[in-house]
Scaffold this active site. Sequence first.
Site, PDB file in Angstrom:
ATOM      1  CE1 TYR A  32     -31.602  14.853  10.118  1.00 44.74           C
ATOM      2  CE2 TYR A  32     -32.274  16.833   8.985  1.00 44.74           C
ATOM      3  CZ  TYR A  32     -31.484  16.302   9.717  1.00 44.74           C
ATOM      4  OH  TYR A  32     -30.812  17.144  10.437  1.00 44.74           O
ATOM      5  NE  ARG A  51     -26.570  14.466   3.646  1.00 43.86           N
ATOM      6  CZ  ARG A  51     -26.440  15.475   3.998  1.00 43.86           C
ATOM      7  NH1 ARG A  51     -25.589  16.191   4.305  1.00 43.86           N
ATOM      8  NH2 ARG A  51     -27.259  16.243   3.668  1.00 43.86           N
ATOM      9  NE  ARG A 100     -40.181   1.742  23.784  1.00 48.87           N
ATOM     10  CZ  ARG A 100     -39.464   1.378  24.643  1.00 48.87           C
ATOM     11  NH1 ARG A 100     -39.794   0.261  25.237  1.00 48.87           N
ATOM     12  NH2 ARG A 100     -38.067   2.042  24.786  1.00 48.87           N
ATOM     13  CD  GLU A 182     -21.532  18.209  12.376  1.00 50.76           C
ATOM     14  OE1 GLU A 182     -21.534  18.318  11.154  1.00 50.76           O
ATOM     15  OE2 GLU A 182     -21.834  16.988  12.841  1.00 50.76           O
ATOM     16  CG  LEU A 206     -24.255  15.361   7.711  1.00 48.66           C
ATOM     17  CD1 LEU A 206     -24.958  14.063   7.989  1.00 48.66           C
ATOM     18  CD2 LEU A 206     -25.420  16.535   7.511  1.00 48.66           C
TER      19      LEU A 206
HETATM   20  N1  PDD Z   1     -28.782  20.281   8.592  1.00 52.40           N
HETATM   21  N2  PDD Z   1     -24.068  19.118   9.974  1.00 52.40           N
HETATM   22  C1  PDD Z   1     -24.992  18.962  10.548  1.00 52.40           C
HETATM   23  C2  PDD Z   1     -25.026  18.505  11.854  1.00 52.40           C
HETATM   24  C3  PDD Z   1     -26.269  19.123   9.945  1.00 52.40           C
HETATM   25  O1  PDD Z   1     -27.424  18.946  10.569  1.00 52.40           O
HETATM   26  C4  PDD Z   1     -26.206  19.547   8.668  1.00 52.40           C
HETATM   27  C5  PDD Z   1     -27.442  19.922   7.959  1.00 52.40           C
HETATM   28  C6  PDD Z   1     -25.074  19.850   7.769  1.00 52.40           C
HETATM   29  C7  PDD Z   1     -24.949  20.259   6.621  1.00 52.40           C
HETATM   30  O2  PDD Z   1     -25.289  19.457   5.556  1.00 52.40           O
HETATM   31  P1  PDD Z   1     -25.881  19.913   4.133  1.00 52.40           P
HETATM   32  O3  PDD Z   1     -24.847  20.917   3.610  1.00 52.40           O
HETATM   33  O4  PDD Z   1     -26.095  18.649   3.557  1.00 52.40           O
HETATM   34  O5  PDD Z   1     -27.031  20.712   4.555  1.00 52.40           O
HETATM   35  C8  PDD Z   1     -23.723  19.802   8.720  1.00 52.40           C
HETATM   36  C9  PDD Z   1     -30.054  20.491   7.938  1.00 52.40           C
HETATM   37  C10 PDD Z   1     -29.882  21.517   6.874  1.00 52.40           C
HETATM   38  C11 PDD Z   1     -30.855  20.586   8.909  1.00 52.40           C
HETATM   39  O6  PDD Z   1     -31.221  19.732   9.953  1.00 52.40           O
HETATM   40  O7  PDD Z   1     -31.970  21.285   8.829  1.00 52.40           O
END
Ligand code: PDD
Length: 286
Positions: A32, A51, A100, A182, A206
Site C-alpha cells: 500500500y 516506492r 486458498r 521506527e 520503511l
Molecule cells: N505509514 N514507517 C512505517 C512503519 C510506516 O508505516 C510509515 C508510513 C512510515 C513513514 O513513511 P512515509 O513518510 O513514506 O509516509 C515509516 C503510513 C502513513 C500509514 O501506514 O498510514
Amino acid sequence: MRTVYVNGDYLPEDQATVSIFDRGFLMADGVYEVTSVLGGKLIDFAGHSRRLTRSLNELDMASPVEMDELLEIHRQLVARNEIDEGLVYLQVTRGAPGDRDFVFPDPETTPSTIVLFTQAKPGLAGDVAAKKGIKVISIEDIRWGRRDIKTVQLLYPSMGKMMAKKAGADDAWLVEDGFVTEGTSNNAYIVKGGKIITRALSSDILHGITRAAVLRFAKEAQMEVEERSFTIDEAKTADEAFVTSASSFVMPVVEIDGVTLGSGKGGPLALRLREIYLDESRKMAE
Ligand code: PDD
C-alpha cells in the site's frame, strides 16, 4: 458518499467490492501507499509511486496500472471527493485466484487487485497538534525482517497503537536489541546538540518518503544530520525528538516512556523542520 476506485471503475463506496478469495484479505499479500493532499494537490506523488514500484518488484507482484495512469486516478479521486486536506490510500494485492493456496497464482490468469480511496482530514497541516507534540511509549519490535516493503501486514503496528493508548500515550516506538527502529507508522528521530539523528536505511525500517524529503531540506538549511542507530535510553536524554510520515509530516515527540523531553512542548528544530517541509512540499505538489 465517497467515490472510490476498484480495478478500473470509479464507484460509490457502498458498491465497491473485492472477492473473499482476495489474497490481500486471506494472506495480507498486498502492498500500500498513503499520499497526503494539501490544497487539493498531491504531496510527493513521485516518491510514493517509486516506492510502490519497488514494493511490487520485491514481492514479484505485477503492477496493475502504469504510473502516469496512477497519477490520473489519484487526481480524479481528489477532485471527485473535493479533498482539500487529507490523503489518498492505495492498495495493490496479488488478486483473487478462487481458492486458498500458499503458492502464488499465475499473474496471467489472476490479475492484481487495485483499490484507492480518499480520506478527508481538514486541518491536517494545522500546527495546534504539532505545537503540543505527541507522547510515545517503547515496545519491542517483533515485526518480520522486510520492513522496507510497505505491506499491509499491520497487525503488530495496530497492537502497538493500542498498547500506547492503554498507557495514556499517542504512539509507540519499536525497539530491537535496545535500538529504536521506527514508530508504528512513522520514522523516528532525536535531536542532540542541534544534530538530527535517525536510523540509517536498511530492511529494518520503511524507507519513508517524508524522511527522504525532510533530510534533504534539513541539509539544505545547513542542519547537521547523522544517520545512525540510537538507543531508547539515548532518546530519553535527547533535547528533542520527532517522527515523520505522509499523514503527520513532521510531528514533535514530547515524552518517551513517561520521560519529558526539553520543555515538554514541540521542540524548536522539529517545528522549524515542519514549517520548511510543508512550505517546500506545497510548492512541489502536483
Ligand atoms: N505509514 N514507517 C512505517 C512503519 C510506516 O508505516 C510509515 C508510513 C512510515 C513513514 O513513511 P512515509 O513518510 O513514506 O509516509 C515509516 C503510513 C502513513 C500509514 O501506514 O498510514
